[in-house]
Each structure stands twice: as C-alpha cells, then as structure tokens.
Design a protein around this motif. Structure first.
Motif, PDB file in Angstrom:
ATOM      1  N   SER A   1     -11.675  -0.313 -82.950  1.00 13.83           N
ATOM      2  CA  SER A   1     -11.208  -1.490 -82.210  1.00 13.83           C
ATOM      3  C   SER A   1     -12.279  -2.155 -81.360  1.00 13.83           C
ATOM      4  N   GLY A   2     -13.264  -1.385 -80.937  1.00 12.41           N
ATOM      5  CA  GLY A   2     -14.223  -1.915 -79.977  1.00 12.41           C
ATOM      6  C   GLY A   2     -13.758  -1.759 -78.541  1.00 12.41           C
ATOM      7  N   TRP A   3     -12.592  -1.173 -78.328  1.00 13.41           N
ATOM      8  CA  TRP A   3     -12.124  -0.902 -76.972  1.00 13.41           C
ATOM      9  C   TRP A   3     -13.002   0.165 -76.339  1.00 13.41           C
ATOM     10  N   GLN A   4     -13.045   0.181 -75.022  1.00 11.15           N
ATOM     11  CA  GLN A   4     -13.915   1.106 -74.303  1.00 11.15           C
ATOM     12  C   GLN A   4     -13.087   2.042 -73.425  1.00 11.15           C
ATOM     13  N   THR A   5     -13.697   3.170 -73.122  1.00 13.03           N
ATOM     14  CA  THR A   5     -13.105   4.058 -72.120  1.00 13.03           C
ATOM     15  C   THR A   5     -13.783   3.800 -70.782  1.00 13.03           C
ATOM     16  N   THR A   6     -13.098   4.099 -69.717  1.00 13.82           N
ATOM     17  CA  THR A   6     -13.665   3.893 -68.392  1.00 13.82           C
ATOM     18  C   THR A   6     -13.340   5.077 -67.501  1.00 13.82           C
ATOM     19  N   ASN A   7     -14.311   5.413 -66.670  1.00 18.29           N
ATOM     20  CA  ASN A   7     -14.123   6.452 -65.657  1.00 18.29           C
ATOM     21  C   ASN A   7     -14.696   5.954 -64.332  1.00 18.29           C
ATOM     22  N   ALA A   8     -14.498   4.633 -64.093  1.00 15.99           N
ATOM     23  CA  ALA A   8     -15.046   3.997 -62.892  1.00 15.99           C
ATOM     24  C   ALA A   8     -14.128   4.261 -61.704  1.00 15.99           C
ATOM     25  N   ILE A   9     -14.065   5.492 -61.284  1.00 14.14           N
ATOM     26  CA  ILE A   9     -13.156   5.868 -60.205  1.00 14.14           C
ATOM     27  C   ILE A   9     -13.755   5.478 -58.856  1.00 14.14           C
ATOM     28  N   ALA A  10     -12.946   4.835 -58.029  1.00 19.67           N
ATOM     29  CA  ALA A  10     -13.349   4.483 -56.662  1.00 19.67           C
ATOM     30  C   ALA A  10     -12.238   4.916 -55.719  1.00 19.67           C
ATOM     31  N   GLU A  11     -12.627   5.360 -54.518  1.00 17.46           N
ATOM     32  CA  GLU A  11     -11.658   5.864 -53.552  1.00 17.46           C
ATOM     33  C   GLU A  11     -11.055   4.727 -52.733  1.00 17.46           C
ATOM     34  N   HIS A  12      -9.801   4.928 -52.370  1.00 15.21           N
ATOM     35  CA  HIS A  12      -9.079   3.989 -51.529  1.00 15.21           C
ATOM     36  C   HIS A  12      -8.088   4.806 -50.709  1.00 15.21           C
ATOM     37  N   PRO A  13      -7.858   4.446 -49.452  1.00 15.76           N
ATOM     38  CA  PRO A  13      -6.946   5.260 -48.617  1.00 15.76           C
ATOM     39  C   PRO A  13      -5.571   5.471 -49.236  1.00 15.76           C
ATOM     40  N   SER A  14      -5.066   4.494 -49.949  1.00 15.01           N
ATOM     41  CA  SER A  14      -3.730   4.645 -50.534  1.00 15.01           C
ATOM     42  C   SER A  14      -3.744   5.382 -51.861  1.00 15.01           C
ATOM     43  N   LEU A  15      -4.939   5.727 -52.336  1.00 18.16           N
ATOM     44  CA  LEU A  15      -5.043   6.449 -53.607  1.00 18.16           C
ATOM     45  C   LEU A  15      -5.416   7.909 -53.390  1.00 18.16           C
ATOM     46  N   GLN A  16      -5.067   8.434 -52.255  1.00 22.49           N
ATOM     47  CA  GLN A  16      -5.313   9.844 -51.954  1.00 22.49           C
ATOM     48  C   GLN A  16      -4.002  10.628 -52.081  1.00 22.49           C
ATOM     49  N   PRO A  17      -4.027  11.766 -52.751  1.00 22.10           N
ATOM     50  CA  PRO A  17      -2.803  12.569 -52.855  1.00 22.10           C
ATOM     51  C   PRO A  17      -2.381  13.113 -51.488  1.00 22.10           C
ATOM     52  N   ALA A  18      -1.107  13.234 -51.296  1.00 20.35           N
ATOM     53  CA  ALA A  18      -0.601  13.742 -50.024  1.00 20.35           C
ATOM     54  C   ALA A  18      -1.057  15.186 -49.822  1.00 20.35           C
ATOM     55  N   ALA A  19      -1.507  15.484 -48.603  1.00 21.09           N
ATOM     56  CA  ALA A  19      -2.010  16.833 -48.301  1.00 21.09           C
ATOM     57  C   ALA A  19      -0.886  17.851 -48.422  1.00 21.09           C
ATOM     58  N   GLY A  20      -1.200  18.972 -49.076  1.00 20.55           N
ATOM     59  CA  GLY A  20      -0.231  20.048 -49.204  1.00 20.55           C
ATOM     60  C   GLY A  20       0.780  19.860 -50.307  1.00 20.55           C
ATOM     61  N   HIS A  21       0.628  18.791 -51.130  1.00 22.55           N
ATOM     62  CA  HIS A  21       1.573  18.560 -52.226  1.00 22.55           C
ATOM     63  C   HIS A  21       0.799  18.564 -53.545  1.00 22.55           C
ATOM     64  N   ALA A  22       1.258  19.426 -54.438  1.00 19.49           N
ATOM     65  CA  ALA A  22       0.648  19.480 -55.763  1.00 19.49           C
ATOM     66  C   ALA A  22       1.236  18.372 -56.621  1.00 19.49           C
ATOM     67  N   LEU A  23       0.361  17.678 -57.320  1.00 19.02           N
ATOM     68  CA  LEU A  23       0.803  16.566 -58.160  1.00 19.02           C
ATOM     69  C   LEU A  23       1.198  17.059 -59.552  1.00 19.02           C
ATOM     70  N   SER A  24       2.221  16.463 -60.093  1.00 23.55           N
ATOM     71  CA  SER A  24       2.589  16.752 -61.477  1.00 23.55           C
ATOM     72  C   SER A  24       1.568  16.111 -62.406  1.00 23.55           C
ATOM     73  N   GLN A  25       1.627  16.505 -63.654  1.00 24.85           N
ATOM     74  CA  GLN A  25       0.678  15.953 -64.621  1.00 24.85           C
ATOM     75  C   GLN A  25       0.830  14.440 -64.740  1.00 24.85           C
ATOM     76  N   ARG A  26       2.056  13.957 -64.740  1.00 25.80           N
ATOM     77  CA  ARG A  26       2.301  12.526 -64.845  1.00 25.80           C
ATOM     78  C   ARG A  26       1.813  11.793 -63.603  1.00 25.80           C
ATOM     79  N   ALA A  27       2.058  12.356 -62.414  1.00 24.36           N
ATOM     80  CA  ALA A  27       1.611  11.719 -61.170  1.00 24.36           C
ATOM     81  C   ALA A  27       0.086  11.711 -61.088  1.00 24.36           C
ATOM     82  N   ARG A  28      -0.539  12.795 -61.518  1.00 22.15           N
ATOM     83  CA  ARG A  28      -2.002  12.854 -61.488  1.00 22.15           C
ATOM     84  C   ARG A  28      -2.594  11.833 -62.445  1.00 22.15           C
ATOM     85  N   LEU A  29      -1.983  11.666 -63.609  1.00 19.10           N
ATOM     86  CA  LEU A  29      -2.469  10.676 -64.576  1.00 19.10           C
ATOM     87  C   LEU A  29      -2.313   9.262 -64.018  1.00 19.10           C
TER      88      LEU A  29
END
Length: 284
Positions: free
Chosen positions: A69-97
């Motif tokens: 297809s010519g589509w690309q993959t990306t791993n351009a991860i950048a941090e943002h205060p609202s994109l931090q997992p809640a402390a003390g809570h394990a994320l499910s696979q779907r939530a982590r994705l």
C-alpha cells in the motif's frame, strides 16, 4: 503555510477492522497514511488469534493490503499530561493500545507541526480524549466520515475547523475564501498579501513625491529624436526605383524598335526606304 497543509492520517485498529480494501485504497488519495506500530502488531496477532472468524479474516485482508500500500508505521510517541496512565492502576491491553495510539498521533502532530494529523477511530471515547490534547493541528474523525470525504471530496466539519485553527495560530501569507473551504480540497489562487500591497503603495507614493518637472525634463531631452534622413529614406528609395523601372522600359522599347526596323528593312526594303525618307530628321 501552503494553501492546504499536508494531511497525515493515523488509523486506529477499530477503524482498520471496520474497513475493507476498496476503502483503504480510496483513503490513500487523501494524504499520507500511518498505522501505529502497536496497532499493526495487534492486527498481526489477530490474523491467527482472533476470537471471531470475521475479525481474523479482516485482519488478514488488511495485512495483505498493507504490504503493497505504501502506508507507513509510526512510533512518534510524545508525552502529554493527559496521556499518562493513572498511578497504581494497571491498564488492560485495549486501554494500553488506545493510549499508545493517542501518543503516536500527538507525537506526529508535534513533529510535523506544518501538517494536519487526523486520527481515524471508531472508538468514541478515544476521539473524546483526543480533544483534551488541545492541539490545533490534531483532530479525530470516525471511519465513515473519512470514507465519505474520499468519495465526495468534501472535508468533514471537524477537519475544516482545525484548518481554521491552524491559520489563526500560524503566520499566514495568504488566505482561503470560505466558499473554497466549503467546496472541498480544491482551491483557487490566493488573494495577495495586504501587507505587500501596502508596502507597494508606499513605494509608489514615495517615487511620485520625489519626482519633479525639472528632474523629468533632462530625461525628455535625452530621448533620441527621429532622424529626418532616416524617415525620408523610404521615399527616396521609391523614387529611385520608379526611375530605374522607367529607364529599363525605355531601353526595352528602343531595342524592340531597332529590331523591328531591321526586320522590316530586310523583308520589305522598298517600303522601309520610303518610310525612312519621310522621317523629318533624315537628311535629304
């Protein structure tokens, strides 16, 4: 900034599993298409481990399309205060994705600030969370809106809204009329920059104020005058041509008279002599 910024389309797994090859091909024409690495890994796993045969079939269909297809993959991860997992809570696979997809879309918008990044997802909570990032060059739409855009060439209202935000927050040297914005991605030539027009008017006014009759007079005196001889030369040429033509005709006529007289004398000498004796300039 260009008339329209480049469109970078990031597709979530929820959108990929709801689409089909024809739709993916149509989407490709809208801009660069990206799949987060975590999302592509999830699709690959579904090719063999999907809970439903339909999902497994859809995952395999996309992987076959993606290879050429010519589509690309990306791993351009950048941090943002609202994109931090809640402390003390394990994320499910779907939530982590979902979190990684948001981080990739935000990171791509951060790295390619001149482009509009469009996250395509059928997960409404994911799109709602995207709004909290408050970035002018990042928006989200469902797959149906993207497919309709590719077929009708009319951009979704969310995309138009973020295009306007980008213009209001970025130095712009040109503008797009509202009618062009409503009609789709096609656009006409831009209006001239008002600041350039103002500068041009100031320069023109300065030139008029510094000019004067005394300054312009030498310029007129230095202008070359028409050459009288040069202007009369065509008439002389025509007169000389007429005279030459008249002289040539006269010579031709004289030659014809001499030749005719010689023939006349040779054929009828008696009549020629009689005529010759009657001429006034012949001495008797």
């Amino acid at each position: 900034m260009a008339i329209l910024p480049p469109f970078l389309i990031v597709l979530d797994t929820s959108a990929l599993l709801a689409g089909e090859t024809r739709q993916w091909q149509e989407i490709t024409r809208l801009g660069e298409c990206f799949v987060p690495e975590a999302g592509l890994e999830a699709i690959q796993m579904l090719c063999d481990r999907a809970s439903e045969p339909e999902i497994e079939s859809k995952a395999r269909e996309f992987m076959r399309f993606f290879e050429t297809s010519g589509w690309q993959t990306t791993n351009a991860i950048a941090e943002h205060p609202s994109l931090q997992p809640a402390a003390g809570h394990a994320l499910s696979q779907r939530a982590r994705l979902a979190l990684e997809v948001l981080q990739n879309a935000y990171g791509l918008a951060h790295r390619r600030s001149e482009s509009l990044v469009i996250l395509v997802a059928n997960d409404q909570p994911l799109l709602q969370r995207l709004l909290g990032l408050n970035r002018s060059n990042l928006c989200g739409i469902p797959l149906t809106a993207l497919v309709q855009w590719s077929r009708t060439q009319r951009r979704p209202a969310t995309v138009n809204h973020h295009l306007q935000l980008m213009r209001s927050t970025t130095p712009v040297t040109s503008e797009i009329t509202q009618s062009q914005e409503a009609s789709g991605p096609h656009s006409l030539p831009l209006k001239q920059n008002t600041s350039r027009q103002k500068a041009a008017r100031q320069i023109s006014a300065h030139q008029r104020s510094t000019s004067s009759p005394s300054a312009s007079a030498p310029a007129r005196s230095l202008a070359p005058r028409p050459n009288a001889r040069a202007s009369s030369s065509p008439h002389r040429i025509r007169r000389s041509f007429r005279f030459s033509s008249f002289l040539a005709n006269l010579i031709t006529l004289a030659v014809l008279v001499l030749v005719g007289g010689a023939l006349w004398r040779f054929i009828h000498p008696a009549s020629f002599n009689q005529f010759w004796q009657q001429l006034p300039f012949v001495a008797r």
